[in-house]
Design an enzyme around this catalytic site. Structure first.
Site, short mmCIF file in Angstrom:
data_model
loop_
_atom_site.label_atom_id
_atom_site.label_comp_id
_atom_site.label_asym_id
_atom_site.label_seq_id
_atom_site.Cartn_x
_atom_site.Cartn_y
_atom_site.Cartn_z
N SER B 10 -31.54 -18.71 -54.87
CA SER B 10 -30.58 -19.69 -54.40
C SER B 10 -29.79 -20.26 -55.59
CB SER B 10 -31.27 -20.79 -53.61
OG SER B 10 -32.27 -21.40 -54.38
N CYS B 11 -28.61 -20.71 -55.29
CA CYS B 11 -27.71 -21.22 -56.32
C CYS B 11 -28.34 -22.40 -57.04
CB CYS B 11 -26.37 -21.63 -55.72
SG CYS B 11 -25.31 -20.20 -55.58
#
Lengths: 366, 68
Positions: B10-11
């Protein structure tokens, strides 16, 4: 046309402006001052309405939360971005969400409300902002050394739809008003716009926040980490438009004392928001972003939401939450415990970046 | 060409990994990504850093070719 608009910064500045204007209008329509939208406060109110805590002044099923989730779902479905996924350290995300809420209720607001408070002239929020930025910088320190919560995985479709469906169920409860729900008759929980106004505003914000990935923590993070000002421009747009909005309605009041639903203990405003900033960075986004991701089928974000919900219940059951009179003694202990636990989570999940060597896939994040 | 796999991350991890990988191989690389937000963010980052990027859709993921 729509694509072009949202490609560059125009889309996110527009979104920020709209969030700012809506926040001011929602106050005019009945929400507490500087609280047109606050993800932490509103989740806390929902926890109260469900009887998870008994603080009689903060109990209401806030349709804004429901709207944001469903707006994000609609946009994600429309753009084929909806997908059930999860499994990236769920319990860790729950704990992070929990302590983000503890920090937010020390400061009295999530990062979004922090901007709304700044835009209302509440200078206490500057201490909060300083803490938020500090927390983000600490978080980036770990990100740069390889912090991650491992990969997520594709999950069965229903898993992704469950949370939006739960939100629809919550909305049905709000309309039906069964006797087992609690609704404040005084205090901030009793102050709210008509259901449809709140829901509509939430839907708009959810639609646009999904499209633009608006995130308070991400704005400052990307500026420091990548010199990228995309997300930050949304953050700044909110501030500018809230400020103008408050000036327009004559609700702008500069100062530290007697600010609406705020206290003036600078140190604890600072420490509370360190916890929020740091926790948000480790989660990958602020509470608003977690809501939007929850709407897209990301059940890791749902875990963060559940952590926030339970955190809010704990905060009011055990007298951790601050009030206008100032921080609570138990809350100070909880924030310190939170900082220790978040530090442990950060440390234990930072492995040093392992990147691919010569022509080979070698990212070991499994 | 060097390839990194950021699927499921995930970012901002995908962007950080891309940044670190580009520091090691400044001539370019390939990034395998499955998340649309991560894809957009990587594309924005490499463009800011002066690279060109070309994306190819594969089964449930994208292969980004990042070049000078």
């Amino acid at each position: 046309m729509k694509n072009g608009f949202f490609e560059g910064k125009k889309g996110i500045v527009f979104t920020g402006a709209l969030v700012g204007i809506l926040a001011v209008l929602l106050v005019q329509a009945g929400s507490p001052q500087n609280m047109g939208m606050c993800i932490a406060c509103f989740i806390r109110d929902i926890a109260g309405a469900l009887g998870l805590h008994q603080a009689a002044v903060v109990q209401y099923v806030r349709p804004e939360i429901i709207g944001i989730v469903l707006g994000a779902s609609l946009m994600a479905l429309g753009r084929r971005e909806f997908g059930a996924k999860g499994g990236s350290s769920p319990l860790t995300r729950f704990v992070l969400g929990f302590f983000v809420m503890i920090g937010a209720l020390m400061f009295l607001g999530c990062p979004l409300r922090m901007i709304l408070r700044l835009g209302g002239g509440d200078l206490n929020a500057l201490f909060g902002l300083a803490g938020f930025v500090t927390g983000i910088i600490i978080g980036i320190f770990f990100l740069n050394r390889g912090f991650n919560l491992k990969r997520n995985y594709k999950l069965p479709k229903l898993e992704g739809y469950l949370f939006p469906l739960l939100m629809i169920g919550l909305f049905v409860l709000l309309i039906a008003r069964p006797a087992f729900l609690y609704f404040s008759t005084k205090g901030p929980g009793s102050l709210h716009p008509a259901i449809w106004i709140s829901l509509g505003a939430g839907l708009l914000v959810g639609l646009l926040a999904q499209r633009t990935r608006l995130c308070m923590a991400g704005g400052i993070r990307d500026l420091i980490l990548f010199k990228d000002t995309y997300l930050l421009s949304g953050f700044l747009a909110i501030f500018v438009f809230v400020t103008f909005g408050n000036l327009f309605f004559d609700t702008y009041k500069v100062g530290l004392l007697e600010q609406p639903i705020a206290h003036a203990d600078g140190l604890w405003n600072f420490l509370g928001m360190i916890l929020v900033g740091w926790g948000s960075i480790l989660l990958g986004g602020c509470p608003l972003r977690q809501l939007v991701l929850s709407g897209e089928g990301n059940t890791d974000a749902v875990m963060a939401f559940l952590g926030m919900l339970v955190g809010a219940a704990f905060a009011h059951n055990f007298a951790l939450a601050s009030s206008a009179a100032g921080p609570a003694a138990n809350g100070k202990i909880a924030v310190l415990i939170g900082l220790v636990i978040v530090a442990l989570i950060a440390y234990c999940n930072t492995e040093g970046l392992k990147i691919a060597k010569e022509g080979e896939v070698k990212v070991e994040a499994n | 060409m060097k390839q990194i796999d950021v699927r499921g991350l995930s970012c901002p991890q995908p962007v950080i990994l891309t940044k670190k990988a580009l520091e090691e191989s400044p001539e370019g690389l390939e990034v395998l990504v499955d998340d649309l937000t991560a894809k957009t963010n990587i594309e924005r980052f490499v463009k800011i850093s002066g690279y060109q990027v070309e994306s190819k859709e594969e089964e449930e993921s994208f292969l980004l070719k990042v070049r000078r």
